[in-house]
Write a protein that holds these residues in place. Structure first.
Motif, PDB file in Angstrom:
ATOM      1  N   LYS B  11       0.854  -1.178   0.000  1.00 48.07           N
ATOM      2  CA  LYS B  11       0.000   0.000   0.000  1.00 48.07           C
ATOM      3  C   LYS B  11       0.893   1.231   0.000  1.00 48.07           C
ATOM      4  CE  LYS B  11      -3.806   2.461   0.620  1.00 48.07           C
ATOM      5  NZ  LYS B  11      -4.879   2.518  -0.419  1.00 48.07           N
ATOM      6  N   VAL B  12       0.697   2.065  -1.000  1.00 48.53           N
ATOM      7  CA  VAL B  12       1.389   3.344  -1.062  1.00 48.53           C
ATOM      8  C   VAL B  12       0.348   4.430  -0.854  1.00 48.53           C
ATOM      9  CG1 VAL B  12       2.820   4.877  -2.445  1.00 48.53           C
ATOM     10  CG2 VAL B  12       3.092   2.401  -2.666  1.00 48.53           C
ATOM     11  N   THR B  13       0.604   5.338   0.068  1.00 49.71           N
ATOM     12  CA  THR B  13      -0.351   6.391   0.359  1.00 49.71           C
ATOM     13  C   THR B  13       0.368   7.712   0.565  1.00 49.71           C
ATOM     14  OG1 THR B  13      -2.270   6.940   1.727  1.00 49.71           O
ATOM     15  CG2 THR B  13      -0.335   6.099   2.871  1.00 49.71           C
ATOM     16  N   GLU B  14      -0.405   8.766   0.537  1.00 50.01           N
ATOM     17  CA  GLU B  14       0.169  10.090   0.773  1.00 50.01           C
ATOM     18  C   GLU B  14       0.034  10.453   2.244  1.00 50.01           C
ATOM     19  OE1 GLU B  14      -0.850  12.062  -3.588  1.00 50.01           O
ATOM     20  OE2 GLU B  14      -1.894  12.726  -1.780  1.00 50.01           O
ATOM     21  N   SER B  38       9.824  -2.690  11.254  1.00 48.94           N
ATOM     22  CA  SER B  38      10.511  -1.574  10.610  1.00 48.94           C
ATOM     23  C   SER B  38      11.962  -1.948  10.391  1.00 48.94           C
ATOM     24  CB  SER B  38      10.440  -0.317  11.490  1.00 48.94           C
ATOM     25  OG  SER B  38       9.115  -0.013  11.820  1.00 48.94           O
ATOM     26  N   LEU B  39      12.545  -1.332   9.379  1.00 46.33           N
ATOM     27  CA  LEU B  39      13.943  -1.641   9.042  1.00 46.33           C
ATOM     28  C   LEU B  39      14.826  -1.338  10.242  1.00 46.33           C
ATOM     29  CD1 LEU B  39      15.285  -2.654   6.476  1.00 46.33           C
ATOM     30  CD2 LEU B  39      15.875  -0.295   5.926  1.00 46.33           C
ATOM     31  N   GLY B  40      15.568  -2.353  10.659  1.00 47.20           N
ATOM     32  CA  GLY B  40      16.503  -2.165  11.760  1.00 47.20           C
ATOM     33  C   GLY B  40      15.874  -2.137  13.136  1.00 47.20           C
ATOM     34  N   GLN B  84       5.038   9.757   7.638  1.00 43.56           N
ATOM     35  CA  GLN B  84       6.110   9.006   6.991  1.00 43.56           C
ATOM     36  C   GLN B  84       6.693   7.944   7.926  1.00 43.56           C
ATOM     37  OE1 GLN B  84       8.727  12.083   5.410  1.00 43.56           O
ATOM     38  NE2 GLN B  84       7.769  11.873   3.392  1.00 43.56           N
ATOM     39  N   GLU B  85       6.724   8.236   9.216  1.00 43.87           N
ATOM     40  CA  GLU B  85       7.286   7.256  10.156  1.00 43.87           C
ATOM     41  C   GLU B  85       6.402   6.033  10.338  1.00 43.87           C
ATOM     42  OE1 GLU B  85       6.627  10.458  10.966  1.00 43.87           O
ATOM     43  OE2 GLU B  85       5.583  10.579  12.917  1.00 43.87           O
ATOM     44  N   ASP B  86       5.186   6.059   9.762  1.00 46.25           N
ATOM     45  CA  ASP B  86       4.330   4.886   9.805  1.00 46.25           C
ATOM     46  C   ASP B  86       4.742   3.848   8.757  1.00 46.25           C
ATOM     47  OD1 ASP B  86       1.386   6.989  10.266  1.00 46.25           O
ATOM     48  OD2 ASP B  86       2.847   6.247  11.734  1.00 46.25           O
ATOM     49  N   GLN B 110       3.129  -4.220   3.214  1.00 45.40           N
ATOM     50  CA  GLN B 110       4.174  -3.199   3.137  1.00 45.40           C
ATOM     51  C   GLN B 110       3.508  -1.839   2.933  1.00 45.40           C
ATOM     52  OE1 GLN B 110       8.015  -3.302   2.853  1.00 45.40           O
ATOM     53  NE2 GLN B 110       7.347  -1.256   3.444  1.00 45.40           N
ATOM     54  N   LEU B 111       3.583  -0.992   3.939  1.00 45.80           N
ATOM     55  CA  LEU B 111       2.981   0.338   3.856  1.00 45.80           C
ATOM     56  C   LEU B 111       4.067   1.379   3.603  1.00 45.80           C
ATOM     57  CD1 LEU B 111       0.561   2.289   4.204  1.00 45.80           C
ATOM     58  CD2 LEU B 111       1.161   2.402   6.633  1.00 45.80           C
ATOM     59  N   SER B 112       3.865   2.164   2.578  1.00 42.86           N
ATOM     60  CA  SER B 112       4.791   3.253   2.259  1.00 42.86           C
ATOM     61  C   SER B 112       4.007   4.555   2.265  1.00 42.86           C
ATOM     62  CB  SER B 112       5.429   3.042   0.896  1.00 42.86           C
ATOM     63  OG  SER B 112       6.141   1.816   0.850  1.00 42.86           O
ATOM     64  N   VAL B 113       4.432   5.470   3.113  1.00 47.52           N
ATOM     65  CA  VAL B 113       3.780   6.780   3.214  1.00 47.52           C
ATOM     66  C   VAL B 113       4.704   7.815   2.581  1.00 47.52           C
ATOM     67  CG1 VAL B 113       2.750   8.486   4.744  1.00 47.52           C
ATOM     68  CG2 VAL B 113       2.643   6.049   5.332  1.00 47.52           C
TER      69      VAL B 113
END
Lengths: 111, 114
Positions: B11-14, B38-40, B84-86, B110-113
């Motif tokens: 999911k890509v969102t604004e 989350s990465l790391g 974005q940190e979500d 996979q969520l990308s904000v």
């Protein structure tokens, strides 16, 4: 609070090498301890577990012994294979099934 | 179903939009869990359901996060006013009961904000 600390990766080994991934924990009481594995492109799956001190969990050639005196649950395998390449997570339970996980250790095995 | 199913897989969102993530647990599993990877940062516990009630919501990072479970089956994790940190992989898991301790995980969303 409860926490799990495991060695940072990646761990890079040649096929048939001996594997150790260190895991130590901080917890009140007597938690159950787990290793989960995440193969590339797949969901996490339980690898092995131990529910009380001195118990040894084992599966697929992997072993880990619950050491209360050192609060450790190190993962070992005598001879790794390329197919063991994955991310390994150490975890403990809070008494019900909610798990506290470590940050994960990536294992890369080359032929 | 055969395993834990999550949708969407990506999911890509604004920034500022709301998103809903769905989890369909293994049939008959009464306990359901949401984690964030989350990465790391490893896996971070968010919330746990036993049936339709949530005895442990202690991991929800803010009041923008909420989750519900209906009919003792499907669960929805909602993030309002995404930041974005979500951005992370949101993982769902289920187990036979809350003492079973063997969790079965889905493949995650996979969520990308942006």
């Amino acid at each position: 609070g409860n926490s799990v600390t495991q060695m940072e990766g990646p761990v890079t080994l040649s096929e048939e090498a001996f594997l150790t991934i260190n895991c130590t924990y901080t917890a009140t009481g007597y938690p159950s301890l787990f290793w989960y594995v995440q193969y590339p492109g797949e969901g996490l799956q339980l690898l092995l577990k131990a529910t009380k001190a001195d118990d040894k969990g084992s599966n697929k050639g992997f072993e880990a012994t619950y050491r209360k005196e050192t609060t450790s649950f190190h993962l070992e395998k005598g001879s790794v294979q390329v197919s063991d390449s994955a991310v390994y997570f150490c975890a403990l339970s809070k008494g019900y099934s909610t798990l506290t996980f470590g940050k994960g250790t990536m294992l890369l095995v080359s032929p | 179903g055969a395993g834990v199913s999550q949708s969407p897989s990506n999911k890509v969102t604004e920034k500022g939009k709301d998103v809903e993530l769905r989890c369909d647990p293994i049939s008959g599993h009464t306990a359901l869990y949401w984690y964030r990877q989350s990465l790391g940062q490893g896996l971070e516990f968010l919330i746990y359901f036993q049936g339709n009630s949530a005895p442990d919501k202690s991991g929800l990072p803010s009041d923008r996060f909420s989750a519900e479970r209906t009919g003792g089956s499907v669960s929805t994790l909602t993030i309002q006013r995404t930041q974005q940190e979500d951005s992370a992989v949101y993982l769902c898991a289920s187990s036979l009961g809350d003492r079973d301790e063997k969790l079965f995980f889905g493949s995650g969303t996979q969520l990308s904000v942006l």
